[in-house]
Design a protein around this motif. Structure first.
Motif, PDB file in Angstrom:
ATOM      1  N   TYR A 236      11.748   9.491  -7.275  1.00 33.50           N
ATOM      2  CA  TYR A 236      11.912   8.433  -8.387  1.00 33.50           C
ATOM      3  C   TYR A 236      12.853   7.226  -7.648  1.00 33.50           C
ATOM      4  O   TYR A 236      12.108   6.230  -7.781  1.00 33.50           O
ATOM      5  N   ILE A 237      13.849   7.720  -6.926  1.00 34.75           N
ATOM      6  CA  ILE A 237      14.736   6.625  -6.661  1.00 34.75           C
ATOM      7  C   ILE A 237      14.188   5.942  -5.394  1.00 34.75           C
ATOM      8  O   ILE A 237      14.031   4.801  -5.415  1.00 34.75           O
ATOM      9  N   GLY A 238      13.263   6.626  -4.520  1.00 31.95           N
ATOM     10  CA  GLY A 238      12.784   5.944  -3.300  1.00 31.95           C
ATOM     11  C   GLY A 238      11.561   5.027  -4.008  1.00 31.95           C
ATOM     12  O   GLY A 238      11.354   3.909  -3.350  1.00 31.95           O
ATOM     13  N   SER A 239      10.878   5.451  -5.117  1.00 34.47           N
ATOM     14  CA  SER A 239       9.903   4.752  -5.458  1.00 34.47           C
ATOM     15  C   SER A 239      10.484   3.378  -6.134  1.00 34.47           C
ATOM     16  O   SER A 239       9.731   2.515  -5.961  1.00 34.47           O
ATOM     17  N   LEU A 240      11.378   3.568  -6.794  1.00 33.75           N
ATOM     18  CA  LEU A 240      12.085   2.268  -7.280  1.00 33.75           C
ATOM     19  C   LEU A 240      12.521   1.372  -6.267  1.00 33.75           C
ATOM     20  O   LEU A 240      12.378   0.214  -6.149  1.00 33.75           O
ATOM     21  N   VAL A 241      13.130   1.819  -5.231  1.00 34.34           N
ATOM     22  CA  VAL A 241      13.668   1.119  -4.127  1.00 34.34           C
ATOM     23  C   VAL A 241      12.450   0.394  -3.444  1.00 34.34           C
ATOM     24  O   VAL A 241      12.501  -0.780  -3.260  1.00 34.34           O
TER      25      VAL A 241
ATOM     26  N   VAL B 163       0.831  -1.099  -0.028  1.00 33.91           N
ATOM     27  CA  VAL B 163       0.004   0.116  -0.029  1.00 33.91           C
ATOM     28  C   VAL B 163       1.060   1.346  -0.041  1.00 33.91           C
ATOM     29  O   VAL B 163       0.550   2.414  -0.639  1.00 33.91           O
ATOM     30  N   LEU B 164       1.923   1.038   0.758  1.00 30.88           N
ATOM     31  CA  LEU B 164       2.869   2.337   0.912  1.00 30.88           C
ATOM     32  C   LEU B 164       3.610   2.817  -0.389  1.00 30.88           C
ATOM     33  O   LEU B 164       3.415   3.811  -0.850  1.00 30.88           O
ATOM     34  N   THR B 165       3.944   1.638  -1.189  1.00 29.93           N
ATOM     35  CA  THR B 165       4.619   1.596  -2.548  1.00 29.93           C
ATOM     36  C   THR B 165       3.604   2.195  -3.513  1.00 29.93           C
ATOM     37  O   THR B 165       4.034   3.334  -4.336  1.00 29.93           O
ATOM     38  N   THR B 166       2.358   1.723  -3.656  1.00 25.61           N
ATOM     39  CA  THR B 166       1.355   2.132  -4.357  1.00 25.61           C
ATOM     40  C   THR B 166       1.045   3.657  -4.122  1.00 25.61           C
ATOM     41  O   THR B 166       0.817   4.504  -5.265  1.00 25.61           O
ATOM     42  N   VAL B 167       0.793   4.150  -2.803  1.00 27.63           N
ATOM     43  CA  VAL B 167       0.589   5.407  -2.636  1.00 27.63           C
ATOM     44  C   VAL B 167       1.569   6.420  -3.052  1.00 27.63           C
ATOM     45  O   VAL B 167       1.517   7.516  -3.677  1.00 27.63           O
ATOM     46  N   VAL B 168       2.785   5.984  -2.825  1.00 35.27           N
ATOM     47  CA  VAL B 168       4.089   6.828  -2.983  1.00 35.27           C
ATOM     48  C   VAL B 168       4.232   6.920  -4.616  1.00 35.27           C
ATOM     49  O   VAL B 168       4.253   8.295  -5.171  1.00 35.27           O
ATOM     50  N   VAL B 169       4.045   5.876  -5.185  1.00 35.73           N
ATOM     51  CA  VAL B 169       4.188   5.930  -6.751  1.00 35.73           C
ATOM     52  C   VAL B 169       2.896   6.797  -7.062  1.00 35.73           C
ATOM     53  O   VAL B 169       3.091   7.478  -8.249  1.00 35.73           O
TER      54      VAL B 169
ATOM     55  N   GLY C 256       8.695  -1.929 -11.810  1.00 33.73           N
ATOM     56  CA  GLY C 256       9.843  -1.635 -11.392  1.00 33.73           C
ATOM     57  C   GLY C 256      10.855  -1.491 -12.552  1.00 33.73           C
ATOM     58  O   GLY C 256      11.313  -0.640 -12.828  1.00 33.73           O
ATOM     59  N   ALA C 257      10.548  -2.216 -13.593  1.00 31.58           N
ATOM     60  CA  ALA C 257      11.379  -1.969 -14.938  1.00 31.58           C
ATOM     61  C   ALA C 257      11.139  -0.667 -15.426  1.00 31.58           C
ATOM     62  O   ALA C 257      11.696   0.188 -16.053  1.00 31.58           O
ATOM     63  N   LEU C 258       9.878  -0.454 -15.360  1.00 26.68           N
ATOM     64  CA  LEU C 258       9.203   0.932 -16.053  1.00 26.68           C
ATOM     65  C   LEU C 258       9.647   2.098 -15.149  1.00 26.68           C
ATOM     66  O   LEU C 258      10.207   3.160 -15.806  1.00 26.68           O
ATOM     67  N   LEU C 259       9.697   1.887 -13.988  1.00 29.61           N
ATOM     68  CA  LEU C 259      10.137   2.992 -12.951  1.00 29.61           C
ATOM     69  C   LEU C 259      11.692   3.027 -13.246  1.00 29.61           C
ATOM     70  O   LEU C 259      12.341   4.380 -13.345  1.00 29.61           O
ATOM     71  N   LEU C 260      12.453   1.999 -13.309  1.00 27.88           N
ATOM     72  CA  LEU C 260      13.857   2.293 -13.764  1.00 27.88           C
ATOM     73  C   LEU C 260      14.147   2.829 -15.138  1.00 27.88           C
ATOM     74  O   LEU C 260      14.959   3.852 -15.320  1.00 27.88           O
ATOM     75  N   LEU C 261      13.239   2.645 -15.978  1.00 23.33           N
ATOM     76  CA  LEU C 261      13.144   3.316 -17.420  1.00 23.33           C
ATOM     77  C   LEU C 261      13.047   4.936 -17.240  1.00 23.33           C
ATOM     78  O   LEU C 261      13.589   5.720 -17.925  1.00 23.33           O
ATOM     79  N   SER C 262      12.011   5.187 -16.360  1.00 27.41           N
ATOM     80  CA  SER C 262      11.795   6.539 -16.082  1.00 27.41           C
ATOM     81  C   SER C 262      12.963   7.319 -15.462  1.00 27.41           C
ATOM     82  O   SER C 262      13.349   8.553 -15.539  1.00 27.41           O
ATOM     83  N   VAL C 263      13.831   6.575 -14.677  1.00 28.69           N
ATOM     84  CA  VAL C 263      14.852   7.158 -13.912  1.00 28.69           C
ATOM     85  C   VAL C 263      15.910   7.389 -15.171  1.00 28.69           C
ATOM     86  O   VAL C 263      16.576   8.687 -15.039  1.00 28.69           O
ATOM     87  N   VAL C 264      16.077   6.176 -15.937  1.00 27.66           N
ATOM     88  CA  VAL C 264      17.140   6.588 -17.128  1.00 27.66           C
ATOM     89  C   VAL C 264      16.820   7.610 -17.741  1.00 27.66           C
ATOM     90  O   VAL C 264      17.793   8.390 -18.295  1.00 27.66           O
ATOM     91  N   MET C 265      15.465   7.628 -18.295  1.00 26.90           N
ATOM     92  CA  MET C 265      14.947   8.818 -19.074  1.00 26.90           C
ATOM     93  C   MET C 265      15.391  10.095 -18.485  1.00 26.90           C
ATOM     94  O   MET C 265      15.704  11.065 -18.981  1.00 26.90           O
ATOM     95  N   SER C 266      15.101  10.389 -17.277  1.00 28.95           N
ATOM     96  CA  SER C 266      15.183  11.602 -16.322  1.00 28.95           C
ATOM     97  C   SER C 266      16.666  11.964 -16.448  1.00 28.95           C
ATOM     98  O   SER C 266      17.015  13.071 -16.928  1.00 28.95           O
ATOM     99  N   ILE C 267      17.699  10.819 -16.184  1.00 27.75           N
ATOM    100  CA  ILE C 267      19.161  11.305 -16.210  1.00 27.75           C
ATOM    101  C   ILE C 267      19.427  11.677 -17.479  1.00 27.75           C
ATOM    102  O   ILE C 267      20.253  12.653 -17.694  1.00 27.75           O
ATOM    103  N   LEU C 268      19.191  11.021 -18.480  1.00 27.27           N
ATOM    104  CA  LEU C 268      19.567  11.226 -19.763  1.00 27.27           C
ATOM    105  C   LEU C 268      19.074  12.248 -20.678  1.00 27.27           C
ATOM    106  O   LEU C 268      19.603  12.988 -21.612  1.00 27.27           O
TER     107      LEU C 268
END
Length: 148
Positions: free
Chosen positions: A58-63, A7-13, A85-97
């Protein structure tokens, strides 16, 4: 305990999705409609403010998603969580690049020092951001489905 984590993860995301959705479809159109240099100054301030918070979100959500996937590895919805998780990782990579380099430039701009192509750079940021919003919405939907 796993239920609380889910529930916490879903709310944070979900909250992150809401913030990013409102940036794309509410705040940016409002700022773009302001007269003269007000919108550009608003974008710069928003870039500084959200640029300081969003990396942790973003990193906290992924963790949190990774912890959920590991802790619930035997649950039937684990595949959905891993895909989220793979989609959130993609969003982090997109953000950085793609997004952070533009944001790092734009948050320092003033009407006196902004480049001639500043509007084109902001439009490019907007396009990348729309894609990122779609990616994190998909991740959120998968997490909600995994909860069900």
């Amino acid at each position: 305990m796993l239920n609380a984590l889910e529930v916490l993860t879903t709310v944070v995301v979900g909250l992150m999705v809401g913030v990013e959705f409102s940036v794309a479809f509410v705040m940016n159109p409002i700022l773009d409609a302001l007269p003269e240099d007000s919108g550009q100054l608003g974008h710069a301030h928003g870039g500084r403010m959200l640029g300081a918070v969003m990396p942790f979100w973003y990193i906290g959500s992924l963790v949190l998603v990774v912890v959920w996937a590991v802790a619930g590895r035997h649950d039937p919805g684990t595949g959905l969580v891993i895909t989220a998780g793979a989609l959130l990782l993609l969003s982090v990579v997109m953000s950085i690049l793609l997004l952070v380099p533009i944001n790092n430039r734009s948050k320092t701009w003033t009407p006196d020092n902004r480049p001639a192509d500043w509007k084109q750079q902001m439009k490019r940021w907007d396009r990348y951001h729309y894609v990122r919003v779609a990616v994190i919405i998909a991740a959120f939907v998968l997490l909600a489905a995994a909860l069900a």
